[in-house]
Design an enzyme around this catalytic site. Structure first.
Site, PDB file in Angstrom:
ATOM      1  N   ASP A   1      -4.191  -5.694 -12.023  1.00 26.93           N
ATOM      2  CA  ASP A   1      -4.831  -4.621 -11.268  1.00 26.93           C
ATOM      3  C   ASP A   1      -5.193  -5.223  -9.907  1.00 26.93           C
ATOM      4  OD1 ASP A   1      -6.598  -2.961 -10.019  1.00 26.93           O
ATOM      5  OD2 ASP A   1      -7.808  -2.533 -11.785  1.00 26.93           O
TER       6      ASP A   1
ATOM      7  N   GLN B   1      -8.471  -4.365  -5.863  1.00 33.67           N
ATOM      8  CA  GLN B   1      -9.400  -5.098  -4.986  1.00 33.67           C
ATOM      9  C   GLN B   1      -8.793  -6.400  -4.471  1.00 33.67           C
ATOM     10  OE1 GLN B   1     -12.117  -3.789  -3.918  1.00 33.67           O
ATOM     11  NE2 GLN B   1     -12.362  -2.108  -5.366  1.00 33.67           N
TER      12      GLN B   1
ATOM     13  N   LYS C   1      -7.531   1.780  -0.257  1.00 36.22           N
ATOM     14  CA  LYS C   1      -8.419   0.625  -0.191  1.00 36.22           C
ATOM     15  C   LYS C   1      -7.867  -0.444   0.740  1.00 36.22           C
ATOM     16  CE  LYS C   1     -10.031   1.177  -4.948  1.00 36.22           C
ATOM     17  NZ  LYS C   1     -11.388   1.694  -4.809  1.00 36.22           N
TER      18      LYS C   1
HETATM   19  N1  PLP Z   1      -9.188  -1.029 -10.249  1.00 32.93           N
HETATM   20  C1  PLP Z   1     -10.171  -1.545  -9.503  1.00 32.93           C
HETATM   21  C2  PLP Z   1     -10.504  -2.998  -9.621  1.00 32.93           C
HETATM   22  C3  PLP Z   1     -10.862  -0.726  -8.596  1.00 32.93           C
HETATM   23  O1  PLP Z   1     -11.838  -1.239  -7.854  1.00 32.93           O
HETATM   24  C4  PLP Z   1     -10.496   0.642  -8.514  1.00 32.93           C
HETATM   25  C5  PLP Z   1     -11.232   1.546  -7.613  1.00 32.93           C
HETATM   26  O2  PLP Z   1     -12.329   1.275  -7.190  1.00 32.93           O
HETATM   27  C6  PLP Z   1      -9.453   1.112  -9.301  1.00 32.93           C
HETATM   28  C7  PLP Z   1      -8.817   0.255 -10.168  1.00 32.93           C
HETATM   29  C8  PLP Z   1      -9.018   2.554  -9.246  1.00 32.93           C
HETATM   30  O3  PLP Z   1      -8.459   2.817  -8.002  1.00 32.93           O
HETATM   31  P1  PLP Z   1      -8.057   4.327  -7.607  1.00 32.93           P
HETATM   32  O4  PLP Z   1      -9.302   5.143  -7.804  1.00 32.93           O
HETATM   33  O5  PLP Z   1      -7.655   4.214  -6.171  1.00 32.93           O
HETATM   34  O6  PLP Z   1      -6.959   4.729  -8.488  1.00 32.93           O
END
Ligand code: PLP
Length: 411
Positions: free
Chosen positions: A206, A209, A232
């Protein structure tokens, strides 16, 4: 670290590219410290997206007219920009999704259907965002598999030495975040991937971040899947990427069915398109993909090393300052950390803190940060999170520190 020692790229020049930052909020100059939730977009991205609304718009891959050709070309060029940025072997391994959440759901669903069966196991960590927990939990429930969890310590470090005990012959996949959205911890993903691969277990990273802070080389990392969101990393909302190795993407079924993901449809049987199109059913957010590629071009034009040193210096400065505030607890102090500080101040509710800071023009996040297990680990309901980007300044950190001192005195 004193303010004067900080290495400064030309931040005032960079800030001019982000018109939103020049505004006042609640009568005060905006200090935007909620970058881990979503970052702001440079004018180059805004202009490019506008161009594809004002002057050029046609659905991609479907028609032969001028607009359709222009958008199709820009969309496929965007895929190449992403391929090159991630150093993927081929563009077919770059799938455009709506964001990290959809990317992970895609893998959980399609990989689960192909490779996970009753009694199998999937490993995640206790510091995951809900987006990297719930899709696996749902898949495990559907397939009769078990979700196992690698813990972390109070210092915010993964106890990755325990991974050996968690891995069994039944482990089908490990899903781990590159960087915790709460603790800021940079996880040893290369080590985890090496260990997993020594046992033939694929790994999903993932990168929601991680990608905003690090240049990623998926081949050097050797991850099987890498997911992130455009919004992000200075791109538009509603667009994200799933990188997957061809060897997996070819073997897992599509997630969504619909237009463009097919080869031939009959009522008795449908055959599917090649990757990446097999995973891009319906009209994709092509303007978003084009905007994301422009954000990548923008990042490519910055001095990578200087920017990451600057972001690190901002983190150090903020950490040092915040630690001077009595009753303030920072959650997660890993030696390798990105510009994310989650904290609480004794006697002040995190929501009050967030609201009062907002009245001073300072945008932070307060709440459970989409990471209930991390809240549970520390035994708190909520936290406040300040997260920095390269367009933030030491002056803003100073103003933030002074605002917290004022608020603490009020309570
Ligand atoms: N994974 C992490 C570590 C995140 O910080 C986030 C969002 O803050 C997500 C997944 C989900 O991202 P999104 O809402 O852009 O799909």
């Amino acid at each position: 670290m004193s303010i004067t020692n900080i290495m400064i790229p030309d931040i005032s020049k960079i800030r001019k590219d982000f018109p939103i930052l020049g505004q006042k909020v609640n009568g005060k100059p905006l200090i935007y410290f909620d970058n881990a939730a979503t970052s702001q977009r440079p004018i180059q991205v805004i202009d490019r997206v506008n161009e594809f609304s004002l002057r050029i718009n046609g659905n991609i891959h479907r028609a032969t007219h001028f607009f359709a050709n222009k958008t199709t070309e820009a969309y496929e060029n965007a895929r190449e920009t992403l391929r090159s940025y991630l150093n993927a072997e081929e563009t077919a391994e770059i799938i455009f999704t709506h964001g990290t959440t959809e990317s992970i759901n895609l893998v959980a669903h399609s990989f689960g259907d192909a490779f996970v069966t009753v009694g199998d196991e999937v490993i995640v960590t206790a510091m995951e965002h809900h987006a990297n927990i719930v899709p696996w939990q749902m898949m495990c429930q559907r397939r009769g598999a078990t979700l196992k969890v690698l813990p972390f310590g109070d210092d915010g470090l993964l106890q990755h030495e325990l991974l050996d005990q968690l891995i069994t012959e039944k482990t089908r996949l490990i899903a781990v975040t590159q960087v915790s959205n709460v603790l800021g911890t940079v996880n040893p993903i290369a080590e985890i991937i090496t260990k997993a691969h020594s046992k033939n277990i694929p790994v999903l990273i993932d990168g929601a971040q991680g990608a905003p802070h690090f240049k990623i080389d998926v081949q050097a990392l050797d991850c099987d899947f890498y997911a992130f969101s455009g919004h992000k990393m200075y791109g538009p909302t509603g667009i994200g990427v799933l990188y997957g190795k061809r060897k997996w993407l070819d073997r897992i079924p599509p997630f969504f069915g619909g237009g463009e993901m097919i080869d031939k449809v009959t009522f008795t049987q449908t055959t599917y398109n090649e990757i990446p199109y097999k995973f891009e059913a319906g009209t994709p957010h092509y303007v978003g993909a084009i905007g994301l590629a422009t954000a990548i071009d923008y990042l490519n034009n910055l001095d990578n090393i200087l920017i990451s040193r600057y972001e690190h210096d901002l983190l150090m400065e903020a950490t040092t300052r915040l630690k001077q505030i009595e009753g303030l607890r920072i959650y997660g102090e890993a030696p390798e950390k990105v510009g994310v500080i989650s904290f609480n101040i004794k006697g002040i509710h995190p929501f009050d803190l967030g609201t009062l800071l907002d009245q001073m023009g300072i945008a932070v996040r307060s709440g459970r940060l989409c990471a209930d297990p991390v809240m549970d680990h520390y035994g708190v309901e909520n936290m406040v999170r300040a997260s920095f980007a390269f367009y933030n300044t030491v002056e803003e950190i100073d103003a933030f520190y002074r605002a917290l001192i004022r608020l603490k005195a009020m309570f």
